[in-house]
Design a protein around this motif. Sequence first.
Motif, PDB file in Angstrom:
ATOM      1  N   LYS A 265       0.821  -1.209   0.000  1.00 44.83           N
ATOM      2  CA  LYS A 265       0.000   0.000   0.000  1.00 44.83           C
ATOM      3  C   LYS A 265       0.856   1.261   0.000  1.00 44.83           C
ATOM      4  O   LYS A 265       0.465   2.292  -0.560  1.00 44.83           O
ATOM      5  N   TYR A 266       2.012   1.185   0.637  1.00 39.79           N
ATOM      6  CA  TYR A 266       2.918   2.340   0.649  1.00 39.79           C
ATOM      7  C   TYR A 266       3.298   2.722  -0.777  1.00 39.79           C
ATOM      8  O   TYR A 266       3.224   3.889  -1.170  1.00 39.79           O
ATOM      9  N   ASP A 267       3.704   1.742  -1.562  1.00 38.10           N
ATOM     10  CA  ASP A 267       4.097   2.008  -2.949  1.00 38.10           C
ATOM     11  C   ASP A 267       2.933   2.577  -3.757  1.00 38.10           C
ATOM     12  O   ASP A 267       3.124   3.438  -4.622  1.00 38.10           O
ATOM     13  N   GLU A 268       1.724   2.114  -3.477  1.00 40.41           N
ATOM     14  CA  GLU A 268       0.551   2.627  -4.181  1.00 40.41           C
ATOM     15  C   GLU A 268       0.332   4.109  -3.866  1.00 40.41           C
ATOM     16  O   GLU A 268       0.022   4.911  -4.751  1.00 40.41           O
ATOM     17  N   ILE A 269       0.487   4.454  -2.587  1.00 40.95           N
ATOM     18  CA  ILE A 269       0.302   5.847  -2.180  1.00 40.95           C
ATOM     19  C   ILE A 269       1.349   6.737  -2.828  1.00 40.95           C
ATOM     20  O   ILE A 269       1.039   7.798  -3.384  1.00 40.95           O
ATOM     21  N   ILE A 270       2.605   6.302  -2.780  1.00 40.52           N
ATOM     22  CA  ILE A 270       3.685   7.088  -3.377  1.00 40.52           C
ATOM     23  C   ILE A 270       3.447   7.260  -4.878  1.00 40.52           C
ATOM     24  O   ILE A 270       3.559   8.360  -5.425  1.00 40.52           O
ATOM     25  N   ALA A 271       3.063   6.173  -5.542  1.00 44.70           N
ATOM     26  CA  ALA A 271       2.859   6.216  -6.995  1.00 44.70           C
ATOM     27  C   ALA A 271       1.703   7.133  -7.375  1.00 44.70           C
ATOM     28  O   ALA A 271       1.706   7.721  -8.460  1.00 44.70           O
ATOM     29  N   THR A 272       0.727   7.261  -6.496  1.00 43.20           N
ATOM     30  CA  THR A 272      -0.405   8.141  -6.774  1.00 43.20           C
ATOM     31  C   THR A 272       0.053   9.564  -7.035  1.00 43.20           C
ATOM     32  O   THR A 272      -0.495  10.273  -7.874  1.00 43.20           O
ATOM     33  N   TYR A 273       1.100   9.970  -6.337  1.00 39.30           N
ATOM     34  CA  TYR A 273       1.576  11.347  -6.445  1.00 39.30           C
ATOM     35  C   TYR A 273       2.851  11.455  -7.269  1.00 39.30           C
ATOM     36  O   TYR A 273       2.949  12.264  -8.174  1.00 39.30           O
ATOM     37  N   ILE A 274       3.842  10.637  -6.968  1.00 37.53           N
ATOM     38  CA  ILE A 274       5.133  10.755  -7.639  1.00 37.53           C
ATOM     39  C   ILE A 274       5.044  10.371  -9.109  1.00 37.53           C
ATOM     40  O   ILE A 274       5.802  10.857  -9.925  1.00 37.53           O
ATOM     41  N   ALA A 275       4.109   9.528  -9.463  1.00 36.58           N
ATOM     42  CA  ALA A 275       3.966   9.120 -10.864  1.00 36.58           C
ATOM     43  C   ALA A 275       3.795  10.312 -11.779  1.00 36.58           C
ATOM     44  O   ALA A 275       4.235  10.311 -12.910  1.00 36.58           O
ATOM     45  N   SER A 276       3.154  11.375 -11.258  1.00 38.35           N
ATOM     46  CA  SER A 276       3.034  12.580 -12.075  1.00 38.35           C
ATOM     47  C   SER A 276       3.773  13.734 -11.432  1.00 38.35           C
ATOM     48  O   SER A 276       3.427  14.883 -11.575  1.00 38.35           O
ATOM     49  N   SER A 277       4.805  13.413 -10.687  1.00 41.86           N
ATOM     50  CA  SER A 277       5.686  14.354 -10.023  1.00 41.86           C
ATOM     51  C   SER A 277       5.048  15.061  -8.855  1.00 41.86           C
ATOM     52  O   SER A 277       4.876  16.236  -8.915  1.00 41.86           O
ATOM     53  N   GLU A 278       4.759  14.406  -7.851  1.00 40.08           N
ATOM     54  CA  GLU A 278       3.840  14.914  -6.857  1.00 40.08           C
ATOM     55  C   GLU A 278       4.221  15.354  -5.473  1.00 40.08           C
ATOM     56  O   GLU A 278       5.216  15.907  -5.165  1.00 40.08           O
ATOM     57  N   SER A 279       3.373  15.177  -4.530  1.00 42.11           N
ATOM     58  CA  SER A 279       3.460  15.868  -3.256  1.00 42.11           C
ATOM     59  C   SER A 279       3.884  15.041  -2.085  1.00 42.11           C
ATOM     60  O   SER A 279       3.496  13.936  -1.927  1.00 42.11           O
ATOM     61  N   THR A 280       4.643  15.603  -1.260  1.00 42.14           N
ATOM     62  CA  THR A 280       4.897  15.010   0.032  1.00 42.14           C
ATOM     63  C   THR A 280       3.942  15.667   0.989  1.00 42.14           C
ATOM     64  O   THR A 280       4.350  16.475   1.774  1.00 42.14           O
TER      65      THR A 280
END
Length: 216
Positions: A191-206
């Motif tokens: 689930k961690y990777d899914e959350i990160i990918a939700t944002y970082i996949a399109s250059s996203e937010s911390t």
Amino acid sequence: EYVGIDVDLLTRAAEMQGFNIEFNFIGFSGALQALDGNQADGMIAGMSINDERKKAYDFSDSYFESGIQIAVKEGNDSIKSYEDLEGKTVGAKVGTESARFLETNQKKYGYSIKNYDDASGLYGAVRNGTVVAIFDDYPVLGYAISNGEAMKLVGEPEKGASYGFAVKKGQNPELLAKFNAGLKELKSSGKYDEIIATYIASSESTSDEASEMVKA
């Protein structure tokens, strides 16, 4: 509604570990003050773990490795490197890794610095020309751009620090332990990777652009 890596991770950890949270989004410096003044039990805000902060706060395990980058107004082709900032004014959010980077390198590159309390002030400054460039975490900038902020990234991110969930030193050890346990479970389940990918996949937010303070 505020969303982002910080918000999603803490929300899911709370669900898994069975504790309730109340978010208050008040800006990075405001969140620090709330934590120091015992008005908050914890803070998750893209907060770098370093030796100086460890004197005042206890941190969770790292949940994200950061990196800061330059952003300029869309259409500005005059800034291609740090050297191009000489004699110009640049901005960052007060109290952040980006602000410290600017202070450390100010003499080297010869720019002036303006600090802002939150992302909206920071983005408004580059939008209206108060500053020629801003520095922030690259996922935060990428997320803002993907959501319509008329900026563009310049160069490559600087390698940053590790981010942690913070509590006031010596206080709320159970809350910290529950976050760590939730984070570990999120990573093992994928689930961690899914959350990160939700944002970082399109250059996203911390986390929402930079400041979540939580009352647990």
